[in-house]
Design a protein around this motif. Structure first.
Motif, PDB file in Angstrom:
ATOM      1  N   GLY B 104       0.815  -1.211   0.000  1.00 28.99           N
ATOM      2  CA  GLY B 104       0.000   0.000   0.000  1.00 28.99           C
ATOM      3  C   GLY B 104       0.846   1.257   0.000  1.00 28.99           C
ATOM      4  N   THR B 105       1.889   1.254   0.837  1.00 27.91           N
ATOM      5  CA  THR B 105       2.746   2.437   0.927  1.00 27.91           C
ATOM      6  C   THR B 105       3.515   2.668  -0.364  1.00 27.91           C
ATOM      7  N   LEU B 106       4.053   1.578  -0.945  1.00 21.77           N
ATOM      8  CA  LEU B 106       4.823   1.723  -2.174  1.00 21.77           C
ATOM      9  C   LEU B 106       3.949   2.288  -3.288  1.00 21.77           C
ATOM     10  N   GLN B 107       2.739   1.786  -3.352  1.00 20.43           N
ATOM     11  CA  GLN B 107       1.784   2.271  -4.349  1.00 20.43           C
ATOM     12  C   GLN B 107       1.572   3.778  -4.192  1.00 20.43           C
ATOM     13  N   LEU B 108       1.279   4.164  -2.963  1.00 27.02           N
ATOM     14  CA  LEU B 108       0.987   5.573  -2.687  1.00 27.02           C
ATOM     15  C   LEU B 108       2.222   6.443  -2.919  1.00 27.02           C
ATOM     16  N   ALA B 109       3.362   5.995  -2.382  1.00 29.06           N
ATOM     17  CA  ALA B 109       4.586   6.795  -2.499  1.00 29.06           C
ATOM     18  C   ALA B 109       4.999   6.911  -3.963  1.00 29.06           C
ATOM     19  N   GLY B 110       4.863   5.816  -4.696  1.00 36.32           N
ATOM     20  CA  GLY B 110       5.233   5.846  -6.114  1.00 36.32           C
ATOM     21  C   GLY B 110       4.381   6.849  -6.874  1.00 36.32           C
ATOM     22  N   ALA B 111       3.077   6.771  -6.665  1.00 34.88           N
ATOM     23  CA  ALA B 111       2.172   7.693  -7.349  1.00 34.88           C
ATOM     24  C   ALA B 111       2.495   9.136  -6.981  1.00 34.88           C
ATOM     25  N   ALA B 112       2.743   9.357  -5.685  1.00 35.29           N
ATOM     26  CA  ALA B 112       3.017  10.714  -5.224  1.00 35.29           C
ATOM     27  C   ALA B 112       4.325  11.241  -5.796  1.00 35.29           C
ATOM     28  N   LEU B 113       5.334  10.387  -5.802  1.00 37.02           N
ATOM     29  CA  LEU B 113       6.652  10.817  -6.284  1.00 37.02           C
ATOM     30  C   LEU B 113       6.588  11.168  -7.760  1.00 37.02           C
ATOM     31  N   LEU B 114       5.904  10.306  -8.519  1.00 35.74           N
ATOM     32  CA  LEU B 114       5.763  10.529  -9.965  1.00 35.74           C
ATOM     33  C   LEU B 114       5.080  11.869 -10.215  1.00 35.74           C
ATOM     34  N   GLN B 245      14.355  13.902  -0.237  1.00 37.82           N
ATOM     35  CA  GLN B 245      12.902  13.889  -0.312  1.00 37.82           C
ATOM     36  C   GLN B 245      12.321  12.601   0.246  1.00 37.82           C
ATOM     37  N   ALA B 246      13.084  11.512   0.134  1.00 35.08           N
ATOM     38  CA  ALA B 246      12.573  10.230   0.617  1.00 35.08           C
ATOM     39  C   ALA B 246      12.214  10.324   2.088  1.00 35.08           C
ATOM     40  N   VAL B 247      13.059  11.021   2.853  1.00 34.61           N
ATOM     41  CA  VAL B 247      12.778  11.184   4.278  1.00 34.61           C
ATOM     42  C   VAL B 247      11.466  11.952   4.460  1.00 34.61           C
ATOM     43  N   VAL B 248      11.331  13.036   3.681  1.00 30.38           N
ATOM     44  CA  VAL B 248      10.104  13.829   3.750  1.00 30.38           C
ATOM     45  C   VAL B 248       8.906  12.985   3.347  1.00 30.38           C
ATOM     46  N   LEU B 249       9.115  12.187   2.300  1.00 32.37           N
ATOM     47  CA  LEU B 249       8.032  11.359   1.779  1.00 32.37           C
ATOM     48  C   LEU B 249       7.552  10.380   2.835  1.00 32.37           C
ATOM     49  N   VAL B 250       8.488   9.715   3.491  1.00 29.11           N
ATOM     50  CA  VAL B 250       8.101   8.721   4.494  1.00 29.11           C
ATOM     51  C   VAL B 250       7.388   9.394   5.666  1.00 29.11           C
ATOM     52  N   GLU B 251       7.887  10.579   6.068  1.00 29.06           N
ATOM     53  CA  GLU B 251       7.194  11.296   7.135  1.00 29.06           C
ATOM     54  C   GLU B 251       5.770  11.645   6.712  1.00 29.06           C
TER      55      GLU B 251
END
Lengths: 276, 317
Positions: B104-114, B245-251
């Motif tokens: 679930g997280t990978l899906q969301l993070a991937g979409a958000a990052l893109l 950004q990855a740190v920000v993304l995970v937060e």
């Protein structure tokens, strides 16, 4: 944490005069908020005093922000929440600054294994999101202030360490410091005369960013109901608690949001012109 | 920096991260109020069936009377064997649960990052075309606003605007094609500001460089210059920041997932803290932290691939 990124040199685009004006405006608003937070709790009533017959009372002259779903004075709760945020954030920033700066200077000065050990410790912390650290530490005990404090400070020291270590290494390796050493002026002279003036601008920038990070982290944890617990007045908690009444009493949720936003913008505004 | 040394350094970092996170989790367990044997017994047999005998059995089985350092050693060795145990709440194996949340997280993070790279990259590139121009100033305001809005407020605003008032999108939920839109957009907007700033500065710097001037002198069209020379060189400046950004993304993920009830690691983490579900807490915290190390490693490799020239100073993590 994004502070490292924000220190990246950005090209100066804005006029010096508008920058100065914006900075003064930020400082002014900030002073007003600090006054509100410091004086408010003494002037205004008890933030926890309930009077259920005054459920969701609309704002009036006596109660500028009305009353919440328990009939508690919103303006009084807001003052307490702002004070809590500012004081706790300042404590966290001060602690992180002292620990980070001390270890950074130590690593740069001694080098060798001291540097290697401190650097590997910092490497580990860089890879941990601040919110995760705070969340785990906050889970240690329910709604205690000191756990939040420890969590935030532990999460933030590494920024100061990294910046100070990098800059201090440059300063300590400079011809000026070498000359000072040859003249036997002592370490205190080097710190006062060479190190501190070089580090000060970066540290003030990091500190004002750290205030933002701490305040936002606190309210975020309050918002997801992991941080401080009700009935303590906290900005994030106030936003969550007032949200169900958004339609009938919008002033209730807008007030903490506005304070949070102003605090963030002002601290960021102070920083923005710091490196101008 | 060679690829081997880079990977070795990141592997060491991963081990350190694992030790710190598990130590923190272990402290959480030590500090938990109440006798932990009773709590586990309650989790296993139900609150009505707990008695001193059952608690003693569990205490002996798990060695709860051993000194703390021995238990910590046990804890770490369980970790090394990837033995996370079962969830105290759902009784399902933690690895299975966390795998589901990770997806679930990978899906969301991937979409958000893109989305963030598209928005931020486009805004930054446009702003860089005429530094000081209107677009540049608007981007400036955008960056400042986004920076000042914490993700949970941004999410609330979007919910109010798009779900409550316009009724376009569902506010909460998981699954279906529309539920991901709001959390992804919330995360992406937060990320796009910094990406836009870095992209703008990188593009301005690269466009002013000698090799771009030479490419123009060669008579290349503006589009070819942008695609062949500016893009790749600007990317070497932008990509390292994606690690930050990855740190920000995970937060952001922790907050945004709880806000929108998106079933990912952040949601799981917050609930585990709430329910005192220690095994899930430990596993999801660990996976979140290792995710950052993984992203940083990917970023390092990408930078090495984009710009294979050896560099003396290390890339800031």
């Amino acid at each position: 944490m994004t502070a490292i990124l924000d220190l990246a040199p950005t090209t100066q685009r804005r006029g010096r005069r508008t920058a100065g004006l914006a900075r003064r405006l930020c400082a002014g608003v900030l002073v007003a908020l600090v006054l509100f937070a410091l004086v408010g709790p003494f002037v205004l009533g008890d933030p926890a005093a309930q009077s259920l017959d005054r459920f969701l009372e609309a704002p009036s002259l006596a109660e500028p922000l009305g009353r919440d779903d328990y009939g508690r004075s919103v303006v009084s709760r807001l003052a307490h929440a702002t004070r809590l945020s500012l004081v706790l954030a300042a404590l966290c920033v001060a602690t992180a600054l002292v620990i980070g700066t001390a270890s950074g200077v130590l690593a740069a000065w001694r080098g060798g294994w001291v540097d290697a050990v401190l650097r590997s410790v910092s490497e580990v912390f860089v890879a941990l999101p601040a919110l995760l650290i705070v969340l785990l530490v906050a889970a240690l005990s329910d709604g205690d202030l000191w756990t939040l404090y420890v969590g935030l400070a532990v999460a933030q020291w590494v920024e100061y360490f990294r910046v100070v270590r990098a800059r201090a290494a440059l300063v300590l390796g400079s011809p000026a410091v070498e000359v000072a050493g040859l003249l036997r002026l002592g370490p205190w002279h080097v710190v006062r005369r060479h190190l501190w003036p070089e580090l000060r601008p970066a540290l003030t920038t990091l500190a004002s960013l750290g205030m933002v990070t701490s305040i936002l982290a606190m309210s975020t944890l309050g918002f997801v109901k992991v941080g401080l617990e009700p009935p303590r007045a906290e900005l994030g908690l106030m936003i969550t608690e007032s949200f169900p009444y958004y339609d009938v009493a919008p002033w209730m949720s807008l007030a903490p949001v506005a304070v949070l936003f102003l605090l963030t913008v002002c601290f960021l505004g102070l920083r923005r012109t710091e490196d101008a | 920096m060679s690829l081997g040394r880079l990977l070795a350094g990141r592997a060491l970092q991963a081990v350190g991260v694992a030790v710190v996170v598990s130590a923190l989790c272990f402290l959480v367990v030590l500090r938990l109020p109440g006798d932990i044997a009773y709590r586990i017994a309650a989790g296993r047999y139900g609150y009505d069936l707990v008695d001193a005998q059952a608690a003693d059995g569990i205490r002996a089985e798990l060695g709860l009377d051993d000194p703390a350092w021995q238990r910590f050693g046990q804890w770490l060795s369980d970790l090394v064997r990837l033995d996370f145990g079962d969830s105290l709440v759902t009784h399902r194996p933690v690895l299975q649960e966390v795998g589901y949340y990770l997806a679930g997280t990978l899906q969301l993070a991937g979409a958000a990052l893109l989305l963030a790279i598209v928005i931020g990259g486009a805004a930054g590139t446009l702003a860089a075309q005429r530094p000081g121009g209107v677009v540049d100033r608007v981007t400036d305001v955008w960056i400042a606003t986004v920076r000042a809005l914490p993700p949970f407020l941004l999410g609330l605003l979007l919910v109010l605007l798009l779900s409550v008032h316009l009724g376009l999108l569902p506010a909460v939920g998981h699954g279906g094609s529309t539920t991901i839109v709001l959390p992804a957009v919330t995360l992406a907007i937060g990320l796009s500001g910094l990406i836009a700033r870095v992209t703008r500065d990188a593009v301005v710097e690269v466009r002013g460089s000698d090799y771009v001037r030479f490419a123009r002198t060669k008579g290349l069209t503006e589009r070819l210059v942008l695609a062949r020379h500016v893009a790749r060189n600007a990317a070497t400046l932008v990509v390292p920041y994606l690690g930050v950004q990855a740190v920000v993304l995970v937060e952001g993920v922790v907050v945004v997932e709880s806000l929108f009830s998106w079933q990912g690691l952040g949601h799981a983490l917050v609930h585990a803290v709430f329910w005192r579900d220690i095994p899930v807490l430990q596993a999801s915290a660990l996976v979140l932290a290792l995710l950052i190390v993984a992203v940083n490693t990917l970023v390092d490799v990408a930078v090495l691939w984009l710009d294979p020239r050896p560099r003396r100073s290390e890339v800031a993590a």
